[in-house]
Design a protein around this motif. Structure first.
Motif, PDB file in Angstrom:
ATOM      1  N   MET A 673       0.821  -1.203   0.000  1.00 41.86           N
ATOM      2  CA  MET A 673       0.000   0.000   0.000  1.00 41.86           C
ATOM      3  C   MET A 673       0.850   1.247   0.000  1.00 41.86           C
ATOM      4  SD  MET A 673      -3.022  -1.056   2.627  1.00 41.86           S
ATOM      5  CE  MET A 673      -3.906   0.414   2.135  1.00 41.86           C
ATOM      6  N   TRP A 674       2.050   1.149   0.541  1.00 39.36           N
ATOM      7  CA  TRP A 674       2.908   2.327   0.551  1.00 39.36           C
ATOM      8  C   TRP A 674       3.576   2.541  -0.802  1.00 39.36           C
ATOM      9  CZ3 TRP A 674       2.335   5.480   4.472  1.00 39.36           C
ATOM     10  CH2 TRP A 674       1.866   5.001   5.657  1.00 39.36           C
ATOM     11  N   ASN A 675       3.919   1.494  -1.495  1.00 35.17           N
ATOM     12  CA  ASN A 675       4.583   1.619  -2.802  1.00 35.17           C
ATOM     13  C   ASN A 675       4.071   0.508  -3.697  1.00 35.17           C
ATOM     14  OD1 ASN A 675       6.230   2.117  -4.966  1.00 35.17           O
ATOM     15  ND2 ASN A 675       8.107   2.317  -3.766  1.00 35.17           N
ATOM     16  N   PRO A 676       3.110   0.785  -4.531  1.00 33.38           N
ATOM     17  CA  PRO A 676       2.533  -0.276  -5.368  1.00 33.38           C
ATOM     18  C   PRO A 676       3.547  -0.885  -6.301  1.00 33.38           C
ATOM     19  CG  PRO A 676       1.097   1.657  -5.289  1.00 33.38           C
ATOM     20  CD  PRO A 676       2.386   2.062  -4.663  1.00 33.38           C
ATOM     21  N   GLY A 710       3.770  13.438  -4.393  1.00 41.27           N
ATOM     22  CA  GLY A 710       4.865  13.130  -3.486  1.00 41.27           C
ATOM     23  C   GLY A 710       4.396  12.785  -2.100  1.00 41.27           C
ATOM     24  N   GLY A 711       5.300  12.093  -1.397  1.00 46.42           N
ATOM     25  CA  GLY A 711       4.988  11.756  -0.007  1.00 46.42           C
ATOM     26  C   GLY A 711       4.213  10.466   0.097  1.00 46.42           C
ATOM     27  N   SER A 712       4.149   9.971   1.339  1.00 43.19           N
ATOM     28  CA  SER A 712       3.491   8.687   1.573  1.00 43.19           C
ATOM     29  C   SER A 712       1.997   8.787   1.372  1.00 43.19           C
ATOM     30  CB  SER A 712       3.815   8.218   2.990  1.00 43.19           C
ATOM     31  OG  SER A 712       3.324   9.174   3.919  1.00 43.19           O
ATOM     32  N   ASP A 713       1.355   9.930   1.670  1.00 45.73           N
ATOM     33  CA  ASP A 713      -0.094  10.077   1.486  1.00 45.73           C
ATOM     34  C   ASP A 713      -0.473   9.920   0.037  1.00 45.73           C
ATOM     35  OD1 ASP A 713      -0.351  10.396   4.134  1.00 45.73           O
ATOM     36  OD2 ASP A 713      -0.548  12.595   4.094  1.00 45.73           O
ATOM     37  N   SER A 714       0.339  10.437  -0.886  1.00 47.81           N
ATOM     38  CA  SER A 714       0.024  10.315  -2.320  1.00 47.81           C
ATOM     39  C   SER A 714       0.135   8.880  -2.762  1.00 47.81           C
ATOM     40  CB  SER A 714       0.976  11.196  -3.141  1.00 47.81           C
ATOM     41  OG  SER A 714       0.800  12.549  -2.777  1.00 47.81           O
ATOM     42  N   ASN A 715       1.116   8.125  -2.236  1.00 47.76           N
ATOM     43  CA  ASN A 715       1.257   6.718  -2.627  1.00 47.76           C
ATOM     44  C   ASN A 715       0.036   5.922  -2.198  1.00 47.76           C
ATOM     45  OD1 ASN A 715       3.735   7.299  -3.662  1.00 47.76           O
ATOM     46  ND2 ASN A 715       4.868   6.706  -1.812  1.00 47.76           N
ATOM     47  N   VAL A 716      -0.386   6.097  -1.004  1.00 46.52           N
ATOM     48  CA  VAL A 716      -1.558   5.365  -0.533  1.00 46.52           C
ATOM     49  C   VAL A 716      -2.793   5.755  -1.321  1.00 46.52           C
ATOM     50  CG1 VAL A 716      -3.053   4.983   1.437  1.00 46.52           C
ATOM     51  CG2 VAL A 716      -0.589   5.097   1.766  1.00 46.52           C
ATOM     52  N   HIS A 717      -2.939   7.039  -1.594  1.00 50.98           N
ATOM     53  CA  HIS A 717      -4.102   7.508  -2.341  1.00 50.98           C
ATOM     54  C   HIS A 717      -4.126   6.905  -3.737  1.00 50.98           C
ATOM     55  CE1 HIS A 717      -7.472  10.134  -3.099  1.00 50.98           C
ATOM     56  NE2 HIS A 717      -6.857  10.617  -4.191  1.00 50.98           N
TER      57      HIS A 717
END
Length: 789
Positions: A673-676, A710-717
């Motif tokens: 979920m953090w980095n697909p 950018g950032g972890s929030d964008s990766n999860v989104h």
């Protein structure tokens, strides 16, 4: 002319002889026929006599034969027996009761005659020529009298009779007079002669044979022994002889009561009891002196003639005047006297002097009254308390010590104040001693009287409570200084001269000294030498303010302040200083104010202070509304943030499979979920037995959306969006139509998608497709949620 009579009775024999004599008389005596008188017209005129003279017939009543009753016979001497003469009968009963043979002149009665119905009949007879119907004789009148026989018995028309006679009457006392009526002829024989006799009622009563008066024939008849008597009286005609007719009647005689029996109490000693708490007037009991007489002769009057309870109890007669009612006259106290003895007399109120020898008509009995003990509430030593207390009394001053005792037992009562009588709690009472004291300062000018209710409660029985009123009068102390009343402002006109009165001042003082108010006025020491105004004390509780100079001008000075010193005449002396404001105004020559300098600062007369406040309030409300509208408009133009808060949706999945222990911690790779992309890159490192059944479709998601921001929030989104697209394009999903869709807005140049909310997995395979590497075990609940990350 003559006449013959035939009477059926012996009484008519004389009449027949008389009529026979008349028949034998010569014509010169009894007269000539009419024809002879008319025959010789040339004869000399002479007196014409009637051919017959009638008197009367007698006939007995109540004839019962079968043939008509023969009354008599009419005959004219002109009758030759050849039938040329016709006899005619008229008058009462002619043709109905009486008939006549027109040829022979025989008279018969064809109906039954009753003298009591009609005693006589008046009839008229005439002889006429049968051929010419001319009268041969003048019409003549005669009477048929009905002779009486004894056919009616005496009758008592008003019976039966009711009579009353006093008991104990003497012999010969008249009771009632009876009269019987006989319809027979009292002038003929003894048919109507009545004699009275008594058939029933001896030996108590008798009747006078001639007058019919019923009298007492037995002395000392007692009503209490027998009250009613029935007497039968007979009346017989024919003088009471044998064969006379008789009639009877009944007389019901009642003996009336006289006071011939003295009263007597049914008990010689009455036992009664009454609780000590019985109020005055309570009924203790009743007594009865029985009297065999009735009515007014049995009425009684009761009185207490002796005993130690004469002053404590009273006795009266009930409304029937028969019973004596004993009542409480004074309050009772078991502890003081537990019993009383009364000697009561009962006497008749209506005495008959005739029977005084049977007296005395009174009786005496003894009444013993026991007082029952009652648990009484405490009793205060006074029914009320009145106390006077100066208003400058110190807090804690004992006002009064009240005392209440329990009449039944020695324990001390507990005292308290009823709070409704002292709501502001000025006083306090000591619970055991009853000492009433102040707990707040008193002020007569605020409350002049305090009406307090003190309660005393019995220790052993809290329900027994007594109360007493304590009235506290707050007496006055000279503790208030006087002050000016009403007017604290005055006006001096510009044209005022020296010594002119501009104001009369008075003072008020809340205190009320016994000698009345007396105030002293003077200028304050700092204004004693005031060059503009002076003060004159009028010695009547008023003072004058006078000017000391003239030539006043608003341009020089508009307002003057004059301090006035006031003192009262009571000890301790109270003083105060009040300032009088004096304004210089323009006045006309009559002293009417035209304008003052302070007028420019005052409100217009047409605009009040309330109206000005209302206007200011409206302006304030308008300003608030304008600011609110501007704030709303600025808020609408502000752009939305990319990370807008969204609703959180959760799915709770429950399976009955057994949990896998530590393997469950590795069933879901959170790193994906953090980095697909790293999740797919390290796919070979995952457990081979837990590969997802559905391949990720994140490659179809634009990189700007997956990796942007950018950032972890964008990766999860981005990962969430990829999973949503993957579910949308899944050809094996047939439940999309039943899922609730949640709008997802992708900003930063991302398109908006309406992706369905993930439904609840129903099988382990469906759970794997939702992102699990191995199905959950039994008893394990998995919560999957989407929201703001």
């Amino acid at each position: 002319m003559g006449d013959g009579l035939h009477l059926p009775a012996a009484a008519s024999t004389l009449l027949l002889a008389a009529f026979g004599v008349l028949t034998l008389l010569p014509h010169s005596v009894v007269g000539k026929p009419v024809e002879e008188e008319n025959a010789g017209s040339s004869a000399l005129l002479q007196r014409v006599k009637r051919g017959w003279v009638w008197n009367q017939f007698f006939v007995l009543e109540e004839y019962t034969g079968l043939e008509p009753l023969y009354i008599g016979k009419l005959h004219s001497d002109m009758d030759k027996g050849d039938g040329s003469i016709k006899y005619i009968l008229t008058g009462e009963g002619a043709g109905t009761t009486f008939t006549i043979d027109d040829s022979t002149g025989d008279i018969h009665a064809i109906q039954r005659l009753d003298r009591e119905v009609k005693a006589q009949y008046v009839l008229r007879a005439q002889a006429r020529n049968r051929l010419t119907d001319r009268p041969l004789e003048p019409e003549s009148e005669f009477i048929v009298k009905i002779q009486d026989i004894n056919d009616n018995e005496p009758r008592f028309l008003d019976g039966p009779y009711q009579a009353t006679v006093p008991e104990m009457s003497k012999i010969g006392t008249s009771v009632i007079q009876l009269t019987a009526t006989d319809a027979d002829d009292p002038t003929y024989g003894n048919s109507a002669r009545v004699v009275y006799s008594i058939l029933e009622g001896q030996p108590y009563f008798s009747v006078d044979p001639k007058t019919g008066v019923v009298r007492v024939s037995l002395a000392d008849m007692d009503r209490e022994t027998r009250e009613n008597y029935t007497v039968v009286i007979q009346a017989k005609d024919m003088g009471g002889q044998l064969g006379g007719l008789a009639g009877t009647t009944t007389v019901n005689i009642t003996l009336s009561d006289v006071n011939d029996n003295p009263p007597m109490f049914d008990q010689r000693l009455y036992q009664m009891s009454v609780p000590e708490s019985a109020p005055v007037g309570s009924v203790v009991g009743r007594i009865w002196a029985k009297d065999r007489d009735i009515g007014v002769n049995a009425e009684m009057k009761y009185s207490i003639i002796d005993g130690d309870g004469r002053d404590t109890f009273d006795i009266s007669t009930d409304p029937t005047n028969l019973f004596g009612i004993i009542t409480v006259k004074k309050p009772l106290n078991f502890e003081n006297k537990p019993s009383y003895t009364l000697k009561v007399e009962g006497a008749n109120t209506h005495l008959d002097p005739t029977f005084r020898h049977r007296g005395p008509f009174k009786d005496v009995t003894i009444v013993h009254v026991s007082v029952e003990d009652v648990d009484e509430p405490p009793l205060f030593d006074s029914p009320a308390y009145l106390i006077e207390l100066p208003e400058d009394a110190e807090v804690g001053t004992v006002v009064k010590t009240v005392s209440a005792r329990d009449p039944d037992a020695p324990p001390v009562a507990r005292y308290s104040i009823e709070r409704s009588s002292d709501p502001e709690k000025f006083f306090y009472i000591e619970i055991t001693s009853g000492a009433l004291m102040t707990v707040r300062s008193l002020d007569r000018e605020e409350i002049g009287w305090h009406n307090i209710t003190v309660l005393a409660m019995e220790m052993n029985n809290p329900s027994q409570i007594a109360s007493v009123s304590v009235a506290v009068k707050v007496s006055d102390v000279n503790d208030n200084p006087p002050s000016l009343s009403h007017y604290l402002e005055a006006v001096v006109c510009e044209n005022a001269k020296a010594g002119q009165l501009i104001q009369t001042v008075t003072a008020v003082d809340p205190d009320e000294p016994l000698g009345g108010q007396h105030f002293y006025y003077s200028l304050a020491p700092e204004a004693a030498n005031n060059p503009n105004f002076t003060l004159r004390d009028n010695q009547d509780n008023t003072a004058w303010i006078l000017t000391r100079r003239g030539d006043w001008s608003q341009h020089d000075q508009t307002v003057f302040y004059l301090p006035i010193f006031i003192s009262d005449g009571e000890q301790p002396v109270q003083t105060s200083t009040s300032t009088l404001t004096i304004r210089v105004c323009s006045c006309d020559h009559e002293g009417n104010i035209m304008s003052c300098n302070a007028e420019a600062y005052s409100l217009p007369a047409s605009l009040s202070r309330g109206a000005l406040i209302a206007i200011l309030a409206c302006i304030f409300v308008l300003l608030v509304m304008i600011l609110l509208m501007l704030s709303l408009r600025a808020h609408r133009k502000k752009p939305y943030l990319c990370d807008e808060v969204e609703n959180v949706h959760e799915n709770i999945v429950r399976y009955d499979d057994e949990g896998g222990g530590e393997e469950d911690t590795e069933a879901f790779d959170i790193a994906a979920m953090w980095n697909p992309r790293e999740a797919h890159h390290h796919l070979a490192k995952m457990r081979q037995d837990m590969l997802p059944e559905i391949e990720s479709l994140s490659r179809y998601v634009p990189q700007a959306c997956v990796m942007g921001g950018g950032g972890s929030d964008s990766n999860v989104h981005g990962y969430v969006l990829a999973k949503l697209l993957e579910a949308d394009f899944d050809p094996s999903d047939t439940t999309k139509s039943g899922c609730a869709h949640t709008p997802v807005t992708v900003r930063n140049s991302c398109r908006s998608l309406d992706s369905p909310q993930p439904r609840r997995p129903e099988t382990p395979a469906a759970a794997v497709s939702a992102g699990f590497k191995s199905p959950p075990r039994e008893g394990l609940q998995i919560r999957v949620g989407f929201g703001r990350l």
